[in-house]
Design a protein around this motif. Structure first.
Motif, PDB file in Angstrom:
ATOM      1  N   HIS A  73       0.827  -1.209   0.000  1.00 25.35           N
ATOM      2  CA  HIS A  73       0.000   0.000   0.000  1.00 25.35           C
ATOM      3  C   HIS A  73       0.866   1.267   0.000  1.00 25.35           C
ATOM      4  N   GLN A  74       1.909   1.239   0.800  1.00 27.38           N
ATOM      5  CA  GLN A  74       2.802   2.401   0.867  1.00 27.38           C
ATOM      6  C   GLN A  74       3.479   2.657  -0.476  1.00 27.38           C
ATOM      7  N   ALA A  75       3.802   1.584  -1.196  1.00 24.32           N
ATOM      8  CA  ALA A  75       4.502   1.720  -2.477  1.00 24.32           C
ATOM      9  C   ALA A  75       3.598   2.245  -3.582  1.00 24.32           C
ATOM     10  N   HIS A  76       2.278   1.982  -3.480  1.00 22.12           N
ATOM     11  CA  HIS A  76       1.380   2.279  -4.603  1.00 22.12           C
ATOM     12  C   HIS A  76       0.362   3.383  -4.335  1.00 22.12           C
ATOM     13  N   ILE A  77       0.221   3.826  -3.100  1.00 23.55           N
ATOM     14  CA  ILE A  77      -0.879   4.722  -2.762  1.00 23.55           C
ATOM     15  C   ILE A  77      -0.838   6.046  -3.517  1.00 23.55           C
ATOM     16  N   VAL A 107      -3.574   1.383   8.825  1.00 26.81           N
ATOM     17  CA  VAL A 107      -2.806   2.553   9.276  1.00 26.81           C
ATOM     18  C   VAL A 107      -2.070   3.195   8.109  1.00 26.81           C
ATOM     19  N   SER A 108      -1.467   2.377   7.252  1.00 19.56           N
ATOM     20  CA  SER A 108      -0.720   2.921   6.112  1.00 19.56           C
ATOM     21  C   SER A 108      -1.606   3.788   5.227  1.00 19.56           C
ATOM     22  N   THR A 109      -2.835   3.339   4.993  1.00 14.85           N
ATOM     23  CA  THR A 109      -3.754   4.088   4.145  1.00 14.85           C
ATOM     24  C   THR A 109      -4.294   5.312   4.865  1.00 14.85           C
ATOM     25  N   ALA A 110      -4.595   5.164   6.147  1.00 13.40           N
ATOM     26  CA  ALA A 110      -5.131   6.286   6.925  1.00 13.40           C
ATOM     27  C   ALA A 110      -4.119   7.424   7.055  1.00 13.40           C
ATOM     28  N   VAL A 111      -2.841   7.085   7.164  1.00 15.10           N
ATOM     29  CA  VAL A 111      -1.811   8.125   7.256  1.00 15.10           C
ATOM     30  C   VAL A 111      -1.838   9.016   6.025  1.00 15.10           C
TER      31      VAL A 111
END
Length: 350
Positions: free
Chosen positions: A63-67, A101-105
Motif C-alpha cells: 500500500h505504501q509503495a502504490h498509494i 494505518v498505512s492508508t489512513a496516514v
C-alpha cells in the motif's frame, strides 16, 4: 422569468464531492464520488504466490509503495483537483492493522495539505451504501460476505443491526485457505479461481454443515476438507474441481439459510449481497432461487464494487458528511474491530 430562474439556480445546493481511501486488506483503492456519481475508482491488488496468504506487514508495504500512484490516477480519471474535494474519507476499520494505518496516514496527510475535513468510515457500511446506490435496493436484508467478514444485516432504528454472523472465520477466509491447500493461484483472487474450478465439479462430497441458529461456523468445515482432501485426491474418489464444488455448495447453502430466516423475521422482499464473495455467480444464483420462492428480489454488484474499493468509502463518506459527520484529527485512528452496528445511521429515514 429570468430573475426567478436565477433565484432557483442560486438556491440549488452545491454538489458534494468526496474522495475515499480503502486499504483494509490486500486491495488498495481510491475513489471519488460526487452526489452518488462515481467519477473514478482505481484499485491495486497485492497478489502473493499460490499457496500463500498475505501478511499485514507485506500488505502495508504494498500500500505504501502504490498509494500515491493510485491517488493520482483517481484525480486524473475524475478530472478533479484538490480544491474540488469537499471531504476526505478513509476506512477506519475493521481490517488488518498495518494496511489500515498505512492508508489512513495518507488520508490524514492529504486532508491537512488540502485543508479539507476528514471522515473515518466503517468498512462494512461502505459496502452496504455502495450496494444500495448501485443496485437501487431500498431496504434490503444484507448478506455481507468477504475474506474478513460474514454477517446478515438489516436496518432498523438508525442502526444496521446484525441478525447473524460467523462465530469463527469468515466465509472468504475459508475459501482462501482451502485454495492454499490445492495451491490454487491468487491471481486475480483465490475465491474467483475456486469458483471457476467449481463449475467443472460433478461430485458432491458430504461435508459438515455448520448453522447454529442465526450464526454460522466455517472452521470445522475447513478442517474436515483440509484433512480429507489429499486422501480423496490420492484415491481418485474426487477431483480438485469436485472439492471446490462441494465446499462452495455447502457454505453457500448455509448463507442462504440464515439470510432467508432474517428475511422472514423482517418481512423483507429484498436481499442485497455485498463484499468480495458477493461477486460469486453461484452464490447469487442460489440466493435468487430462494428469493424467487419467497416472491422477493436479489440485488448484487459486479467486481467493480463488491470487491473492496475506494468509491464505496467515498459513498458512505458522502452520506455521512452531508448529515454533519466529520472526524477530528486527534480521533482519526484505526481499529481492527469496528462493529457494523456501532455506527449511528443518521442519513436514513425510519
Amino acid at each position: 422569468m429570468d430573475q426567478q430562474g436565477d433565484k432557483q439556480g442560486a438556491e440549488r445546493p452545491k454538489p458534494i464531492t468526496v474522495i475515499g481511501f480503502e486499504g483494509s486488506a490486500n486491495k488498495l483503492g481510491v475513489g471519488i464520488i460526487r452526489d452518488g456519481e462515481v467519477l473514478s475508482n482505481p484499485r491495486h491488488t497485492y497478489i502473493t504466490p499460490p499457496g500463500q496468504g498475505f501478511l499485514p506487514r507485506d500488505t502495508a508495504k504494498h500500500h505504501q509503495a502504490h498509494i500515491l500512484d493510485v491517488l493520482q490516477q483517481a484525480l486524473d480519471i475524475a478530472k478533479v483537483k484538490p480544491q474540488d474535494i469537499d471531504c476526505v474519507a478513509y476506512t477506519k476499520g475493521p481490517g488488518m492493522g498495518a494496511p489500515l494505518v498505512s492508508t489512513a496516514v495518507v488520508a490524514r496527510t492529504v486532508a491537512q495539505l488540502w485543508n479539507k475535513p476528514l471522515l473515518g468510515v466503517n468498512h462494512c457500511i461502505g459496502h452496504i451504501e455502495m450496494g444500495r446506490r448501485v443496485t437501487g435496493a431500498v431496504n434490503p436484508v444484507v448478506l455481507y460476505v468477504s475474506g474478513g467478514n460474514t454477517q446478515v444485516i438489516a436496518y432498523q432504528l438508525k442502526r444496521y443491526r446484525i441478525f447473524g454472523e460467523t462465530i469463527d472465520i469468515a466465509v472468504g477466509n475459508c475459501l482462501d485457505r482451502f485454495a492454499r491447500v490445492l495451491k490454487i493461484s491468487n491471481d486475480p483472487s483465490p475465491g474467483y479461481n475456486i469458483e471457476q474450478m467449481a463449475k467443472k465439479g460433478e461430485k458432491l462430497i458430504d461435508l459438515p454443515y455448520g448453522v447454529k441458529g442465526m450464526d454460522v461456523s466455517f472452521s470445522g468445515i475447513l478442517s474436515y476438507i483440509e484433512d480429507a482432501a489429499q486422501t480423496l485426491l490420492d484415491s481418485r474418489q474426487a477431483t480438485p474441481e469436485d472439492l471446490c464444488f462441494s465446499l462452495q455448495e455447502t457454505v453457500f447453502a448455509m448463507l442462504v439459510e440464515i439470510t432467508e430466516r432474517a428475511m422472514a423475521h423482517c418481512g423483507s422482499e429484498e436481499v442485497l449481497i455485498v463484499g468480495g464473495v458477493g461477486c460469486n455467480e453461484r452464490l447469487q444464483e442460489m440466493m435468487g432461487i430462494m428469493a424467487a420462492e419467497r416472491g422477493a428480489k436479489v440485488f448484487a454488484t459486479d467486481e467493480r464494487y463488491c470487491i473492496d474499493n475506494g468509491a464505496m468509502i467515498a459513498q458512505a463518506g458522502w452520506e455521512m458528511f452531508r448529515t454533519g459527520h466529520t472526524t477530528a484529527l486527534e480521533d482519526s485512528w484505526c481499529t481492527q474491530r469496528f462493529r457494523t452496528d456501532e455506527v449511528e445511521v443518521t442519513w436514513r429515514d425510519d
